[in-house]
Design a protein around this motif. Structure first.
Motif, mmCIF file in Angstrom:
data_model
loop_
_atom_site.group_PDB
_atom_site.id
_atom_site.type_symbol
_atom_site.label_atom_id
_atom_site.label_comp_id
_atom_site.label_asym_id
_atom_site.label_seq_id
_atom_site.Cartn_x
_atom_site.Cartn_y
_atom_site.Cartn_z
ATOM 1 N N ALA A 39 -14.924 -12.153 -2.706
ATOM 2 C CA ALA A 39 -15.606 -11.558 -2.480
ATOM 3 C C ALA A 39 -17.153 -12.666 -2.064
ATOM 4 O O ALA A 39 -17.346 -12.373 -0.284
ATOM 5 C CB ALA A 39 -16.833 -10.634 -3.285
ATOM 6 N N PHE A 40 -17.091 -13.349 -2.794
ATOM 7 C CA PHE A 40 -17.502 -15.149 -2.116
ATOM 8 C C PHE A 40 -16.884 -15.698 -1.334
ATOM 9 O O PHE A 40 -17.572 -16.085 -0.485
ATOM 10 C CB PHE A 40 -18.171 -16.366 -3.256
ATOM 11 N N THR A 41 -15.548 -16.196 -1.737
ATOM 12 C CA THR A 41 -15.408 -16.754 0.053
ATOM 13 C C THR A 41 -15.108 -16.119 0.564
ATOM 14 O O THR A 41 -15.154 -16.401 2.254
ATOM 15 C CB THR A 41 -13.514 -16.475 -0.388
ATOM 16 N N ALA A 42 -14.717 -15.216 0.959
ATOM 17 C CA ALA A 42 -14.909 -13.604 2.258
ATOM 18 C C ALA A 42 -15.903 -14.142 2.780
ATOM 19 O O ALA A 42 -15.844 -14.089 4.061
ATOM 20 C CB ALA A 42 -14.247 -12.533 1.801
ATOM 21 N N LEU A 43 -16.852 -13.834 2.224
ATOM 22 C CA LEU A 43 -18.706 -14.142 2.746
ATOM 23 C C LEU A 43 -18.766 -15.453 3.531
ATOM 24 O O LEU A 43 -18.754 -15.547 4.598
ATOM 25 C CB LEU A 43 -19.602 -14.030 1.537
ATOM 26 N N THR A 44 -18.526 -16.273 2.489
ATOM 27 C CA THR A 44 -18.252 -17.716 3.257
ATOM 28 C C THR A 44 -17.312 -18.273 3.828
ATOM 29 O O THR A 44 -18.403 -19.439 5.714
ATOM 30 C CB THR A 44 -17.452 -18.833 2.373
ATOM 31 N N ASP A 45 -16.121 -17.271 4.456
ATOM 32 C CA ASP A 45 -15.829 -18.011 5.473
ATOM 33 C C ASP A 45 -16.453 -16.578 6.578
ATOM 34 O O ASP A 45 -16.008 -17.383 8.070
ATOM 35 C CB ASP A 45 -14.210 -17.160 5.430
ATOM 36 N N ALA A 46 -16.751 -15.848 6.187
ATOM 37 C CA ALA A 46 -17.165 -14.842 7.774
ATOM 38 C C ALA A 46 -18.844 -16.333 8.162
ATOM 39 O O ALA A 46 -18.593 -16.469 9.335
ATOM 40 C CB ALA A 46 -17.657 -13.754 7.622
ATOM 41 N N LEU A 47 -19.537 -16.608 7.505
ATOM 42 C CA LEU A 47 -20.695 -17.685 8.249
ATOM 43 C C LEU A 47 -20.133 -18.164 8.748
ATOM 44 O O LEU A 47 -20.489 -19.058 9.392
ATOM 45 C CB LEU A 47 -21.636 -17.138 6.905
ATOM 46 N N ALA A 48 -19.586 -18.927 8.370
ATOM 47 C CA ALA A 48 -18.247 -20.545 8.412
ATOM 48 C C ALA A 48 -18.181 -20.206 9.500
ATOM 49 O O ALA A 48 -18.296 -21.223 10.939
ATOM 50 C CB ALA A 48 -17.737 -21.259 7.675
ATOM 51 N N ASP A 126 -29.736 -14.294 2.215
ATOM 52 C CA ASP A 126 -29.018 -13.457 2.025
ATOM 53 C C ASP A 126 -29.513 -11.908 2.759
ATOM 54 O O ASP A 126 -28.723 -10.687 3.036
ATOM 55 C CB ASP A 126 -29.142 -13.027 0.474
ATOM 56 N N VAL A 127 -30.579 -12.019 2.291
ATOM 57 C CA VAL A 127 -31.422 -10.824 3.136
ATOM 58 C C VAL A 127 -32.423 -10.701 3.862
ATOM 59 O O VAL A 127 -33.394 -11.163 4.063
ATOM 60 C CB VAL A 127 -32.268 -9.844 2.010
ATOM 61 N N LEU A 154 -26.621 -12.025 5.276
ATOM 62 C CA LEU A 154 -25.497 -11.133 4.402
ATOM 63 C C LEU A 154 -25.590 -9.485 4.770
ATOM 64 O O LEU A 154 -25.139 -8.822 4.650
ATOM 65 C CB LEU A 154 -25.299 -11.291 3.192
ATOM 66 N N LEU A 155 -27.307 -9.752 4.328
ATOM 67 C CA LEU A 155 -27.742 -7.839 3.811
ATOM 68 C C LEU A 155 -29.251 -7.473 5.228
ATOM 69 O O LEU A 155 -29.685 -8.627 5.176
ATOM 70 C CB LEU A 155 -27.891 -8.043 2.446
ATOM 71 N N GLU A 156 -28.942 -6.616 6.239
ATOM 72 C CA GLU A 156 -29.998 -5.968 7.164
ATOM 73 C C GLU A 156 -30.597 -4.308 6.295
ATOM 74 O O GLU A 156 -29.805 -3.642 5.980
ATOM 75 C CB GLU A 156 -29.895 -6.086 8.107
ATOM 76 N N LEU A 157 -31.580 -4.755 6.296
ATOM 77 C CA LEU A 157 -33.081 -3.435 5.168
ATOM 78 C C LEU A 157 -33.118 -3.460 6.592
ATOM 79 O O LEU A 157 -33.981 -3.080 6.980
ATOM 80 C CB LEU A 157 -33.074 -3.756 4.821
ATOM 81 N N GLY A 158 -32.283 -2.458 7.550
ATOM 82 C CA GLY A 158 -32.692 -1.852 8.661
ATOM 83 C C GLY A 158 -34.478 -0.679 8.869
ATOM 84 O O GLY A 158 -34.893 -1.516 9.664
ATOM 85 N N PHE A 159 -34.125 -0.268 7.632
ATOM 86 C CA PHE A 159 -36.074 0.045 7.814
ATOM 87 C C PHE A 159 -36.597 -0.368 7.275
ATOM 88 O O PHE A 159 -38.049 0.115 8.141
ATOM 89 C CB PHE A 159 -35.269 1.126 6.595
ATOM 90 N N LEU A 160 -36.249 -1.451 7.596
ATOM 91 C CA LEU A 160 -38.320 -2.163 7.273
ATOM 92 C C LEU A 160 -38.219 -3.117 8.911
ATOM 93 O O LEU A 160 -39.339 -3.695 8.612
ATOM 94 C CB LEU A 160 -37.622 -3.622 6.287
ATOM 95 N N GLY A 161 -37.162 -3.104 9.562
ATOM 96 C CA GLY A 161 -37.516 -3.358 10.747
ATOM 97 C C GLY A 161 -37.892 -4.815 11.302
ATOM 98 O O GLY A 161 -38.642 -5.198 12.463
ATOM 99 N N GLY A 162 -37.006 -5.433 10.339
ATOM 100 C CA GLY A 162 -37.015 -7.043 10.821
ATOM 101 C C GLY A 162 -36.280 -7.083 12.088
ATOM 102 O O GLY A 162 -36.649 -8.153 12.461
ATOM 103 N N ASP A 176 -27.374 -11.832 13.252
ATOM 104 C CA ASP A 176 -25.854 -10.929 12.852
ATOM 105 C C ASP A 176 -25.712 -10.709 10.983
ATOM 106 O O ASP A 176 -26.698 -11.746 10.491
ATOM 107 C CB ASP A 176 -24.945 -12.667 12.973
ATOM 108 N N ALA A 177 -25.635 -9.435 10.938
ATOM 109 C CA ALA A 177 -25.482 -9.018 9.474
ATOM 110 C C ALA A 177 -24.859 -8.591 9.221
ATOM 111 O O ALA A 177 -23.422 -8.169 9.808
ATOM 112 C CB ALA A 177 -27.434 -7.866 9.880
ATOM 113 N N LEU A 178 -24.157 -8.982 8.947
ATOM 114 C CA LEU A 178 -22.831 -8.446 8.162
ATOM 115 C C LEU A 178 -22.330 -7.338 7.545
ATOM 116 O O LEU A 178 -21.990 -6.530 7.713
ATOM 117 C CB LEU A 178 -22.071 -9.531 7.023
#
Ligand SMILES: O=P(O)(O)OC[C@H]1O[C@H](OP(=O)(O)OP(=O)(O)O)[C@H](O)[C@@H]1O
Ligand SMILES: Nc1ncnc2[nH]cnc12
Length: 181
Positions: A39-48, A126-127, A154-162, A176-178
């Motif tokens: 999972a960490f590699t997949a995340l790293t590759d996606a962000l790269a 991350d968030v 990595l993660l967007e908490l949509g309900f907080l309006g960022g 971009d949020a994965l």
């Protein structure tokens, strides 16, 4: 791996912790994801890949979890890594920015000479919650004379309006949020 498979893998490795660090906050704990090399590699590759897509020349990572995610992305993408640290930790002359986040307030700093006019920066964290941290990092990058090429989390908490808060700050710059919840 398809974007949907990536999303399912990542979300399955993020743990909810109720009432941390304050009552009423559900903390999104990424330590299970970090402990899973696939999972960490997949995340790293996606962000790269985003880094290359946006033509970024530097990664700015936010202390502390943005360091863990951003540093391997910089290595994978072949660009430099610039730490945005909590105030008082960098030894040289700094630029600082105060901000509020979902459960507190803080100040981040970068070295004043860490970025130059030709740099295109991908901000990695991350968030995305209220967007206070991301907004402060974008301001810092611009005050340092560089361009923001994108903001990736990595993660967007949509309900907080960022995202809504960042829209006028980012303009056409991609956010971009994965994973979004
Ligand atoms: O969108 P916001 O409301 O600003 O919240 C998002 C920020 O909150 C967390 O950082 P924290 O300051 O808790 O730092 P840590 O990485 O050191 O745990 C997270 O890692 C983001 O940087
Ligand atoms: N709910 C949350 N979980 C993890 N990190 C955060 N940063 C801000 N809000 C957060």
């Amino acid at each position: 791996m398809s974007p949907e498979q990536l999303r399912s893998l990542l979300i399955s490795r993020i743990r909810d912790v109720a009432d941390y660090p304050k009552p009423g906050v559900t903390f999104k704990d990424i330590t299970p994801l970090l402990a899973d090399p696939l999972a960490f590699t997949a995340l790293t590759d996606a962000l790269a890949n985003r880094c290359a897509e946006y033509g970024a020349t530097k990664i700015v990572g936010l202390e502390a979890r943005g360091f863990i995610l951003g540093a391997p992305v910089a290595v994978r993408a072949g660009v430099g890594f610039v730490p945005a640290r909590k105030a008082g930790k960098l030894p040289g002359p700094t630029l600082g920015q105060n901000y509020a986040l979902e459960y507190g307030a803080a100040e981040i700093e970068i070295h004043a000479d860490a970025l130059s006019a030709g740099d295109r920066v991908l901000v990695v964290d991350d968030v995305l919650a209220t967007g206070g941290t991301a907004e402060a990092s974008v301001e810092l990058v611009r005050r340092a004379g560089a361009q923001v090429a994108g903001v990736c989390v990595l993660l967007e908490l949509g309900f907080l309006g960022g995202r809504e808060r960042l829209a006028p700050v980012l303009g056409a710059v991609p956010l971009d949020a994965l994973v979004r919840v």
